[in-house]
Design a protein around this motif. Structure first.
Motif, PDB file in Angstrom:
ATOM      1  N   TYR A 166       0.823  -1.210   0.000  1.00 45.22           N
ATOM      2  CA  TYR A 166       0.000   0.000   0.000  1.00 45.22           C
ATOM      3  C   TYR A 166       0.860   1.265   0.000  1.00 45.22           C
ATOM      4  O   TYR A 166       0.518   2.244  -0.674  1.00 45.22           O
ATOM      5  N   VAL A 167       1.966   1.252   0.730  1.00 43.22           N
ATOM      6  CA  VAL A 167       2.864   2.415   0.747  1.00 43.22           C
ATOM      7  C   VAL A 167       3.403   2.680  -0.658  1.00 43.22           C
ATOM      8  O   VAL A 167       3.440   3.831  -1.123  1.00 43.22           O
ATOM      9  N   ILE A 168       3.817   1.620  -1.345  1.00 44.10           N
ATOM     10  CA  ILE A 168       4.285   1.777  -2.725  1.00 44.10           C
ATOM     11  C   ILE A 168       3.154   2.302  -3.610  1.00 44.10           C
ATOM     12  O   ILE A 168       3.351   3.182  -4.451  1.00 44.10           O
ATOM     13  N   TRP A 169       1.964   1.770  -3.386  1.00 45.60           N
ATOM     14  CA  TRP A 169       0.804   2.149  -4.194  1.00 45.60           C
ATOM     15  C   TRP A 169       0.489   3.640  -4.082  1.00 45.60           C
ATOM     16  O   TRP A 169       0.267   4.311  -5.088  1.00 45.60           O
ATOM     17  N   ILE A 170       0.493   4.190  -2.865  1.00 40.94           N
ATOM     18  CA  ILE A 170       0.157   5.614  -2.714  1.00 40.94           C
ATOM     19  C   ILE A 170       1.236   6.500  -3.325  1.00 40.94           C
ATOM     20  O   ILE A 170       0.944   7.604  -3.803  1.00 40.94           O
ATOM     21  N   HIS A 171       2.473   6.004  -3.344  1.00 33.26           N
ATOM     22  CA  HIS A 171       3.533   6.781  -3.994  1.00 33.26           C
ATOM     23  C   HIS A 171       3.394   6.724  -5.518  1.00 33.26           C
ATOM     24  O   HIS A 171       3.697   7.700  -6.212  1.00 33.26           O
ATOM     25  N   VAL A 172       2.927   5.586  -6.033  1.00 37.25           N
ATOM     26  CA  VAL A 172       2.652   5.489  -7.468  1.00 37.25           C
ATOM     27  C   VAL A 172       1.527   6.457  -7.845  1.00 37.25           C
ATOM     28  O   VAL A 172       1.610   7.160  -8.862  1.00 37.25           O
ATOM     29  N   ILE A 173       0.484   6.489  -7.023  1.00 40.08           N
ATOM     30  CA  ILE A 173      -0.635   7.397  -7.268  1.00 40.08           C
ATOM     31  C   ILE A 173      -0.155   8.844  -7.259  1.00 40.08           C
ATOM     32  O   ILE A 173      -0.522   9.657  -8.122  1.00 40.08           O
ATOM     33  N   HIS A 174       0.687   9.193  -6.284  1.00 46.28           N
ATOM     34  CA  HIS A 174       1.204  10.563  -6.200  1.00 46.28           C
ATOM     35  C   HIS A 174       2.070  10.901  -7.407  1.00 46.28           C
ATOM     36  O   HIS A 174       2.020  12.016  -7.943  1.00 46.28           O
ATOM     37  N   HIS A 175       2.859   9.931  -7.849  1.00 43.27           N
ATOM     38  CA  HIS A 175       3.720  10.151  -9.016  1.00 43.27           C
ATOM     39  C   HIS A 175       2.898  10.421 -10.271  1.00 43.27           C
ATOM     40  O   HIS A 175       3.258  11.262 -11.106  1.00 43.27           O
ATOM     41  N   LYS A 176       1.771   9.700 -10.406  1.00 52.41           N
ATOM     42  CA  LYS A 176       0.944   9.835 -11.605  1.00 52.41           C
ATOM     43  C   LYS A 176       0.021  11.047 -11.566  1.00 52.41           C
ATOM     44  O   LYS A 176      -0.310  11.620 -12.613  1.00 52.41           O
ATOM     45  N   THR A 177      -0.415  11.432 -10.380  1.00 52.71           N
ATOM     46  CA  THR A 177      -1.419  12.488 -10.275  1.00 52.71           C
ATOM     47  C   THR A 177      -0.913  13.764  -9.602  1.00 52.71           C
ATOM     48  O   THR A 177      -1.529  14.817  -9.733  1.00 52.71           O
ATOM     49  N   GLY A 178       0.190  13.659  -8.870  1.00 56.61           N
ATOM     50  CA  GLY A 178       0.683  14.820  -8.133  1.00 56.61           C
ATOM     51  C   GLY A 178      -0.103  15.073  -6.863  1.00 56.61           C
ATOM     52  O   GLY A 178       0.065  16.108  -6.209  1.00 56.61           O
ATOM     53  N   THR A 179      -0.971  14.115  -6.505  1.00 58.49           N
ATOM     54  CA  THR A 179      -1.841  14.267  -5.330  1.00 58.49           C
ATOM     55  C   THR A 179      -1.772  13.015  -4.469  1.00 58.49           C
ATOM     56  O   THR A 179      -1.738  11.897  -4.982  1.00 58.49           O
ATOM     57  N   TRP A 180      -1.781  13.224  -3.143  1.00 56.32           N
ATOM     58  CA  TRP A 180      -1.814  12.102  -2.210  1.00 56.32           C
ATOM     59  C   TRP A 180      -3.263  11.707  -1.939  1.00 56.32           C
ATOM     60  O   TRP A 180      -4.155  12.553  -1.974  1.00 56.32           O
ATOM     61  N   PRO A 181      -3.512  10.430  -1.656  1.00 56.95           N
ATOM     62  CA  PRO A 181      -4.883  10.000  -1.358  1.00 56.95           C
ATOM     63  C   PRO A 181      -5.479  10.688  -0.134  1.00 56.95           C
ATOM     64  O   PRO A 181      -6.684  10.889  -0.062  1.00 56.95           O
ATOM     65  N   TYR A 182      -4.620  11.042   0.836  1.00 52.95           N
ATOM     66  CA  TYR A 182      -5.098  11.654   2.073  1.00 52.95           C
ATOM     67  C   TYR A 182      -4.457  13.035   2.268  1.00 52.95           C
ATOM     68  O   TYR A 182      -3.228  13.171   2.119  1.00 52.95           O
ATOM     69  N   PRO A 183      -5.257  14.044   2.614  1.00 50.77           N
ATOM     70  CA  PRO A 183      -4.724  15.403   2.815  1.00 50.77           C
ATOM     71  C   PRO A 183      -3.586  15.476   3.822  1.00 50.77           C
ATOM     72  O   PRO A 183      -2.718  16.338   3.706  1.00 50.77           O
TER      73      PRO A 183
END
Length: 237
Positions: A166-183
């Motif tokens: 999950y930690v890797i996943w949220i960093h992938v999401i941030h890399h692709k979108t520039g946004t973190w899942p949680y504020p």
């Protein structure tokens, strides 16, 4: 008779909750990229990972009620029962972590975890189903059924892989979108994010041990495993 009804009821509630979310809720995301993701981008949240894991656990539990066994220490353990026991060892700490972290951060500053704009459109019953009942149902399960935990080494490995994934996943999401899942991750600098992820990992593994210990208390006739690979059947004195 009550166990199959309980297990199937939890599955039905969870499926209804997911269906309601997908059909009737449109959560505003800070990036338009999320709108193009399947499943309404819900899979970026740990809550959904936990919710799916819990739903899988109770589905397997129902199958175990029908085709397996709920004996404390069966002479021959059916495969479905073994899968159920391992899934519980994962589902319990993940659910407890989600509930504690969500409501803990919510109590400190809910904007960091559940902004007002989302809370206004998110039904209270759905919020509690995803962040409160996940733990309540598993505590009931802990008290109502018996299980044999996997070895500590196996359990810690499974939990570590889940957390790292999950930690890797949220960093992938941030890399692709520039946004973190949680504020909350937006207000932390890289060092504090590393500390946060490290603390979360330690907390998750600690909660796993708590679940294992609780199981030995409420299921004193279950088999308890140790890190050296040995196994002992504990009995209530």
């Amino acid at each position: 008779m009550l166990l199959p009804v309980f297990h199937l009821s939890v599955v039905a509630l969870n499926v209804f909750a997911i269906a309601y979310d997908q059909l009737y809720l449109d959560i505003p995301f800070p990036s338009k990229v999320f709108e193009e993701m399947p499943f309404k981008a819900r899979y970026i949240f740990l809550t959904i990972w936990c919710f799916i894991l819990q739903t899988l656990y109770f589905s397997v539990s129902f199958l175990n009620d029908v085709f397996g066994t709920n004996e404390a220490t069966p002479k021959r353990t059916p495969l479905i029962r073994s899968i159920k026991d391992v899934l519980f060892s994962m589902a319990f700490p993940v659910a407890l972590y989600v509930s504690v972290s969500f409501w803990g951060i919510y109590a400190i500053d809910k904007e960091l975890i559940f902004p007002e704009m989302i809370e206004r459109i998110f039904p209270v019953w759905l919020n509690h189903t995803m962040h409160t009942f996940i733990t309540v149902f598993l505590v009931i399960e802990l008290l109502a059924t018996k299980r044999n935990y996997p070895s500590r080494a196996t359990g810690n490995t499974i939990m570590s892989l889940f957390i790292i994934a999950y930690v890797i996943w949220i960093h992938v999401i941030h890399h692709k979108t520039g946004t973190w899942p949680y504020p909350i991750l937006d207000v932390l600098n890289p060092t504090l994010r590393l500390v946060f992820c490290g603390f979360s990992t330690i907390l998750g593994l600690g909660i796993y041990v708590i679940g294992e210990k609780l199981n030995s208390v409420v299921s004193p006739t279950s088999k308890q495993h140790y890190t050296n690979g040995t196994m002992k059947k504990s009995k209530l004195k």
